[in-house]
Design an enzyme around this catalytic site. Structure first.
Site, PDB file in Angstrom:
ATOM      1  N   GLU A   1     -24.639  28.245   0.457  1.00 47.72           N
ATOM      2  CA  GLU A   1     -23.241  27.773   0.699  1.00 47.72           C
ATOM      3  C   GLU A   1     -22.369  26.592   0.502  1.00 47.72           C
ATOM      4  OE1 GLU A   1     -23.674  24.629   4.796  1.00 47.72           O
ATOM      5  OE2 GLU A   1     -21.587  25.021   4.911  1.00 47.72           O
TER       6      GLU A   1
ATOM      7  N   HIS B   1     -30.229  27.945   4.922  1.00 47.07           N
ATOM      8  CA  HIS B   1     -29.391  27.522   3.484  1.00 47.07           C
ATOM      9  C   HIS B   1     -29.838  26.134   3.276  1.00 47.07           C
ATOM     10  CE1 HIS B   1     -26.516  26.425   6.906  1.00 47.07           C
ATOM     11  NE2 HIS B   1     -26.182  26.274   6.297  1.00 47.07           N
TER      12      HIS B   1
ATOM     13  N   HIS C   1     -27.329  19.755   2.183  1.00 48.24           N
ATOM     14  CA  HIS C   1     -27.853  19.853   2.784  1.00 48.24           C
ATOM     15  C   HIS C   1     -28.727  21.127   2.406  1.00 48.24           C
ATOM     16  CE1 HIS C   1     -24.465  21.979   4.668  1.00 48.24           C
ATOM     17  NE2 HIS C   1     -25.010  22.578   5.610  1.00 48.24           N
TER      18      HIS C   1
HETATM   19 CO    CO Z   1     -24.123  24.348   5.587  1.00 50.39          CO
END
Ligand code: CO
Length: 136
Positions: free
Chosen positions: A130, A79, A7
């Site tokens: 991430e 992120h 994502h």
């Molecule tokens: Co995230």
């Protein structure tokens, strides 16, 4: 080492307004808002056939995205999350090559119930990364 992009997360000052933009203007499929108190955010998932965007607004007094929104009052890309098969192996490889893992270096359970870690943006061209362990 890294796999799919899981994502892209966008910090927003007003989740309802942002969701209306994505849903009504872009015609995107948006989830109901979800509170993640342990992460200090409220999120909406925007699903596309090839990936997800997560809209996040601060939740609670000490939200980790509060400072980002002070610097970026209109919101902004916060992120990008990549999938890895083995998060501890990925962490150890990153640390041995000099990348900094945020926090205590131990994976936390992320928004999707999987272990996640964050890598220092200064080590990745100003982008918070991430990594999320996704198996199967
Ligand atoms: Co995230």
């Amino acid at each position: 080492m890294i796999g799919r992009i899981n994502h892209i997360a966008i910090a927003v000052p007003d989740l309802a307004a942002a969701t209306a933009r994505w849903r009504d203007d872009l015609g995107a499929e948006c989830s109901a808002p979800q509170d993640l108190p342990e992460h200090g955010v409220r999120i909406v998932f925007v699903s596309q056939p090839n990936g997800k965007v997560e809209l996040m607004e601060p939740l609670g007094e000490s939200s980790p995205i509060a400072g980002f929104l002070v610097k970026n009052p209109d919101g902004g890309m916060h992120h990008i999350c990549y999938e890895v098969e083995d998060i501890l192996a990925a962490r150890d490889r990153l640390v041995s090559s000099g990348a900094r893992v945020l926090g205590d270096g131990k994976p936390k359970i992320g928004a999707h119930g999987n272990p996640v870690l964050f890598l220092h943006p200064k080590d990745f061209c100003g982008t918070l990364i991430e990594i999320e362990e996704v198996t199967g």
